[in-house]
Design a protein around this motif. Structure first.
Motif, PDB file in Angstrom:
ATOM      1  N   HIS A 193     -14.026   1.835  -9.968  1.00 38.75           N
ATOM      2  CA  HIS A 193     -14.202   0.936  -9.026  1.00 38.75           C
ATOM      3  C   HIS A 193     -14.963  -0.293  -9.465  1.00 38.75           C
ATOM      4  O   HIS A 193     -14.478  -1.505  -8.927  1.00 38.75           O
TER       5      HIS A 193
ATOM      6  N   CYS B 127       0.502   1.135   2.170  1.00 33.67           N
ATOM      7  CA  CYS B 127       0.046   1.004   3.665  1.00 33.67           C
ATOM      8  C   CYS B 127      -1.025   0.041   3.717  1.00 33.67           C
ATOM      9  O   CYS B 127      -1.318  -0.777   2.656  1.00 33.67           O
ATOM     10  N   THR B 128      -1.535  -0.257   4.760  1.00 34.73           N
ATOM     11  CA  THR B 128      -2.380  -1.345   5.219  1.00 34.73           C
ATOM     12  C   THR B 128      -3.832  -1.018   4.430  1.00 34.73           C
ATOM     13  O   THR B 128      -4.434  -2.086   3.875  1.00 34.73           O
TER      14      THR B 128
ATOM     15  N   ALA C 180      -4.400   1.777   1.997  1.00 36.09           N
ATOM     16  CA  ALA C 180      -4.039   3.180   1.175  1.00 36.09           C
ATOM     17  C   ALA C 180      -2.569   2.886   0.303  1.00 36.09           C
ATOM     18  O   ALA C 180      -1.925   2.070   0.774  1.00 36.09           O
TER      19      ALA C 180
ATOM     20  N   ARG D  12      -5.177   6.548  -6.163  1.00 33.22           N
ATOM     21  CA  ARG D  12      -3.682   6.680  -6.707  1.00 33.22           C
ATOM     22  C   ARG D  12      -3.691   6.905  -7.991  1.00 33.22           C
ATOM     23  O   ARG D  12      -3.164   7.856  -8.420  1.00 33.22           O
TER      24      ARG D  12
ATOM     25  N   THR E 276      -2.766   7.660  -0.235  1.00 35.34           N
ATOM     26  CA  THR E 276      -4.107   8.286  -0.719  1.00 35.34           C
ATOM     27  C   THR E 276      -5.200   6.910  -0.808  1.00 35.34           C
ATOM     28  O   THR E 276      -4.614   5.575  -0.924  1.00 35.34           O
ATOM     29  N   SER E 277      -6.237   7.282  -0.403  1.00 33.57           N
ATOM     30  CA  SER E 277      -7.372   6.104  -0.619  1.00 33.57           C
ATOM     31  C   SER E 277      -8.564   6.703  -0.604  1.00 33.57           C
ATOM     32  O   SER E 277      -9.021   7.978  -0.423  1.00 33.57           O
TER      33      SER E 277
ATOM     34  N   ALA F  28     -10.665   1.237   4.144  1.00 34.52           N
ATOM     35  CA  ALA F  28     -11.209   1.020   2.609  1.00 34.52           C
ATOM     36  C   ALA F  28     -10.775  -0.117   2.270  1.00 34.52           C
ATOM     37  O   ALA F  28      -9.846  -0.994   2.953  1.00 34.52           O
TER      38      ALA F  28
END
Ligand code: PMP
Length: 297
Positions: A49, A180-181, A183, A209, A242-243, A297
């Motif tokens: 991260h 996704c928005t 994820a 991911r 996934t997130s 997230a």
């Protein structure tokens, strides 16, 4: 207990925390962010991260506000002061405060804000899966940079919320799924291929991911990074997203159609269990703390 936020060198009460009206994050969305999960007091995938934060800053030629050791310390201190044992720590770096002018200011004084809160993925959604709706991906061409310029994501997530769905999958005019928005999107084909879109500028290269990809390969699954269409997703045996905050979340409905038999698929459930183990999460039935369960997230 009152919440605490870190703002530019100071810990302050969350309700009093503020940045200047001419902060460029506020005026231009000239800011980047990261979200790291805390599971049982451990930071999950912290270094990837922080690497991605550095990359986002570099792509926008924004100065890191503090060095990495100092940042690690500030993150820990924010988590400690908020007594978060399972939750998230959020950090945002903007290009700082300057008289409003689109071009960069002469100074390199980035601002840094850090907050933390308790939350856990919702266990009912994780066990039973969630539904998603689809909408056109109207975002810019640098979705690989994790900026706070999230208006298209906000609109799509609101559409999903109004439709009673957990997420929106974003689709190009050609009919391909990007992500996704908040994820990344995955399908498992009838031939048991685990498919997700390659990490180009069209998507955010999720840390979850990457981890799930590595786990799937380790477990001997056929992972393929390629563009997949919404039609393929509708015909898929399994789907998931996934997130950092959702981990591996089974997707059992896309628009009005069930995915496979409408229940989380075996491969998805296996990856979910492996990822939870990686994240150090208590097995299902463990604690579910305060929070919405669909934390952004
Ligand atoms: N795509 C987008 C657009 C996101 O906002 C997120 C969440 N930050 C992700 C993917 C997933 O990334 P990660 O696994 O690093 O949380």
């Amino acid at each position: 207990m009152s919440r605490i936020a870190y703002v530019n060198g100071r810990f302050t009460r969350h309700r009093d925390a503020a940045v200047h009206v001419e902060d460029r994050g506020y005026q231009f969305a000239d800011a980047v962010y990261e979200v790291i999960a805390i599971q049982n007091d451990r930071f999950v995938d912290e270094e990837p991260h922080l690497d991605r934060l550095e990359r986002s800053l570099g792509e926008l030629r924004m100065a890191p506000p503090v060095g990495r050791p100092a940042l690690r310390y500030i993150l820990r201190e924010t988590v400690r002061r908020n007594r978060v044992h399972n939750g998230i720590v959020y950090m945002q770096v903007s290009r700082g405060v300057a008289r409003r002018d689109h071009a960069f200011p002469a100074h390199r004084d980035s601002s840094l804000v850090v907050t933390a809160r308790s939350t856990m993925p919702k266990s009912s959604a994780r066990a039973g899966g969630v539904s998603v709706v689809t909408t056109e991906d109207i975002r810019w061409k640098r979705c690989d940079i994790k900026t706070v310029g999230l208006l298209p994501n906000v609109l799509a997530k609101q559409m999903a919320a109004e439709a009673g769905a957990y997420e929106a999958w974003l689709v190009t005019p050609d009919g391909d799924v990007t992500e996704c928005t908040s994820a990344n999107a995955w399908i498992v084909t009838a031939g048991r291929e685990v498919v997700t879109r390659p990490p180009t500028h069209a998507i955010l290269n999720g840390i979850t991911r990457r981890t799930v990809r590595a786990i799937a390969e380790r477990e001997g699954y056929a992972v393929v990074e390629r563009v997949f269409s919404l039609d393929e997703a509708h015909a898929a045996a399994e789907a998931f997203l996934t997130s950092t905050t959702s981990h591996v979340m089974p997707v059992v409905r896309i628009d009005d159609r069930p995915v496979g038999d409408g229940r989380p698929g075996p491969l998805t459930s296996a990856l979910q269990a492996h990822y939870d183990a990686h994240a150090g999460m208590a097995p299902e039935g463990g604690t579910e703390t305060a929070g919405t369960g669909s934390a952004e997230a």
